[in-house]
Write a protein that holds these residues in place. Sequence first.
Motif, short mmCIF file in Angstrom:
data_model
loop_
_atom_site.label_atom_id
_atom_site.label_comp_id
_atom_site.label_asym_id
_atom_site.label_seq_id
_atom_site.Cartn_x
_atom_site.Cartn_y
_atom_site.Cartn_z
N ALA A 202 0.85 -1.19 0.00
CA ALA A 202 0.00 0.00 0.00
C ALA A 202 0.88 1.23 0.00
O ALA A 202 2.00 1.20 0.50
CB ALA A 202 -0.93 0.01 1.22
N SER A 203 0.34 2.31 -0.55
CA SER A 203 1.06 3.58 -0.54
C SER A 203 0.08 4.71 -0.32
O SER A 203 -1.13 4.57 -0.56
CB SER A 203 1.83 3.78 -1.84
OG SER A 203 0.95 3.90 -2.94
N ILE A 204 0.63 5.85 0.12
CA ILE A 204 -0.20 7.02 0.37
C ILE A 204 0.61 8.27 0.05
O ILE A 204 1.78 8.38 0.43
CB ILE A 204 -0.71 7.03 1.83
CG1 ILE A 204 -1.66 8.21 2.07
CG2 ILE A 204 0.43 7.00 2.83
CD1 ILE A 204 -2.41 8.11 3.40
N THR A 205 0.00 9.19 -0.68
CA THR A 205 0.68 10.43 -1.02
C THR A 205 0.50 11.44 0.11
O THR A 205 -0.28 11.24 1.05
CB THR A 205 0.11 11.03 -2.31
OG1 THR A 205 -1.23 11.47 -2.06
CG2 THR A 205 0.11 10.00 -3.44
N PHE B 219 -6.45 -4.26 4.75
CA PHE B 219 -5.38 -3.38 5.23
C PHE B 219 -5.77 -1.92 4.99
O PHE B 219 -6.43 -1.60 3.99
CB PHE B 219 -4.08 -3.65 4.49
CG PHE B 219 -3.43 -4.98 4.79
CD1 PHE B 219 -4.09 -5.96 5.52
CD2 PHE B 219 -2.15 -5.24 4.32
CE1 PHE B 219 -3.49 -7.18 5.78
CE2 PHE B 219 -1.53 -6.45 4.58
CZ PHE B 219 -2.20 -7.43 5.31
N THR B 220 -5.31 -1.07 5.89
CA THR B 220 -5.53 0.37 5.74
C THR B 220 -4.24 1.11 6.01
O THR B 220 -3.61 0.93 7.06
CB THR B 220 -6.61 0.87 6.71
OG1 THR B 220 -7.84 0.16 6.48
CG2 THR B 220 -6.86 2.36 6.50
N ILE B 221 -3.85 1.94 5.05
CA ILE B 221 -2.65 2.76 5.23
C ILE B 221 -3.09 4.17 5.60
O ILE B 221 -4.10 4.69 5.10
CB ILE B 221 -1.79 2.78 3.95
CG1 ILE B 221 -0.43 3.42 4.23
CG2 ILE B 221 -2.50 3.45 2.78
CD1 ILE B 221 0.58 3.24 3.10
N SER B 222 -2.31 4.79 6.48
CA SER B 222 -2.57 6.17 6.88
C SER B 222 -1.25 6.83 7.22
O SER B 222 -0.24 6.15 7.39
CB SER B 222 -3.53 6.22 8.08
OG SER B 222 -2.97 5.55 9.20
N ARG B 223 -1.27 8.14 7.30
CA ARG B 223 -0.05 8.86 7.65
C ARG B 223 -0.37 10.06 8.50
O ARG B 223 -1.44 10.65 8.39
CB ARG B 223 0.74 9.26 6.40
CG ARG B 223 0.07 10.27 5.50
CD ARG B 223 0.82 10.42 4.18
NE ARG B 223 2.02 11.23 4.31
CZ ARG B 223 2.90 11.44 3.32
NH1 ARG B 223 2.69 10.88 2.14
NH2 ARG B 223 3.95 12.20 3.50
N ASP B 224 0.57 10.40 9.35
CA ASP B 224 0.50 11.60 10.17
C ASP B 224 1.67 12.47 9.75
O ASP B 224 2.81 12.22 10.14
CB ASP B 224 0.58 11.22 11.66
CG ASP B 224 0.39 12.41 12.57
OD1 ASP B 224 0.70 13.55 12.16
OD2 ASP B 224 -0.05 12.21 13.72
N TYR C 227 1.44 4.49 8.84
CA TYR C 227 0.92 3.32 9.53
C TYR C 227 0.32 2.34 8.53
O TYR C 227 -0.15 2.72 7.47
CB TYR C 227 -0.17 3.72 10.53
CG TYR C 227 0.25 4.77 11.52
CD1 TYR C 227 -0.05 6.12 11.30
CD2 TYR C 227 0.94 4.44 12.68
CE1 TYR C 227 0.33 7.10 12.20
CE2 TYR C 227 1.32 5.41 13.59
CZ TYR C 227 1.01 6.73 13.35
OH TYR C 227 1.39 7.70 14.25
N LEU C 228 0.32 1.08 8.93
CA LEU C 228 -0.38 0.07 8.15
C LEU C 228 -1.18 -0.78 9.13
O LEU C 228 -0.60 -1.56 9.90
CB LEU C 228 0.58 -0.81 7.35
CG LEU C 228 -0.09 -1.81 6.41
CD1 LEU C 228 -0.81 -1.08 5.27
CD2 LEU C 228 0.93 -2.80 5.85
N GLN C 229 -2.49 -0.60 9.12
CA GLN C 229 -3.37 -1.41 9.95
C GLN C 229 -3.73 -2.65 9.15
O GLN C 229 -4.31 -2.54 8.06
CB GLN C 229 -4.63 -0.64 10.32
CG GLN C 229 -5.63 -1.44 11.13
CD GLN C 229 -5.11 -1.81 12.51
OE1 GLN C 229 -4.50 -0.98 13.19
NE2 GLN C 229 -5.33 -3.06 12.91
N MET C 230 -3.39 -3.80 9.67
CA MET C 230 -3.62 -5.06 8.97
C MET C 230 -4.63 -5.90 9.75
O MET C 230 -4.35 -6.30 10.89
CB MET C 230 -2.30 -5.82 8.82
CG MET C 230 -1.21 -5.02 8.14
SD MET C 230 0.29 -5.97 7.83
CE MET C 230 0.85 -6.26 9.50
#
Length: 115
Positions: free
Chosen positions: A49-52, A67-72, A79-82
């Motif tokens: 997964a990737s996030i801009t 899975f959920t990707i997020s960023r702070d 983060y990668l919530q699996m």
Amino acid sequence: QVQLVESGGGLVQAGGSLRLSCVASGNIFGINVMGWYRQAPGKQRELVASITISGTTNYADSVKGRFTISRDNAKNTVYLQMNTLKPEDTAVYYCKVAKTLTHYWGQGTQVTVSS
């Protein structure tokens, strides 16, 4: 240079959950995309997964819906919530961050899913 420190890997039973974290430090100016890759024994490294920086996400088909990707951005952390983990998710998971002309890898964290 950018330094990446990953955490959160481990051993979990099938159906369980894990949350991976990756903190970036150093010359973090210009980081655009943050992402997670994985490499299982005998297989090529693949995008998970990737996030801009604006929050646009991209997922491998095999993890969509689980899975959920997020960023702070304030904490320079991705983060990668699996969830609903499967034995085939077993791999070393690597954090990767990219700037316009270069990218950096973390050292990897092992995720093992038992059946």
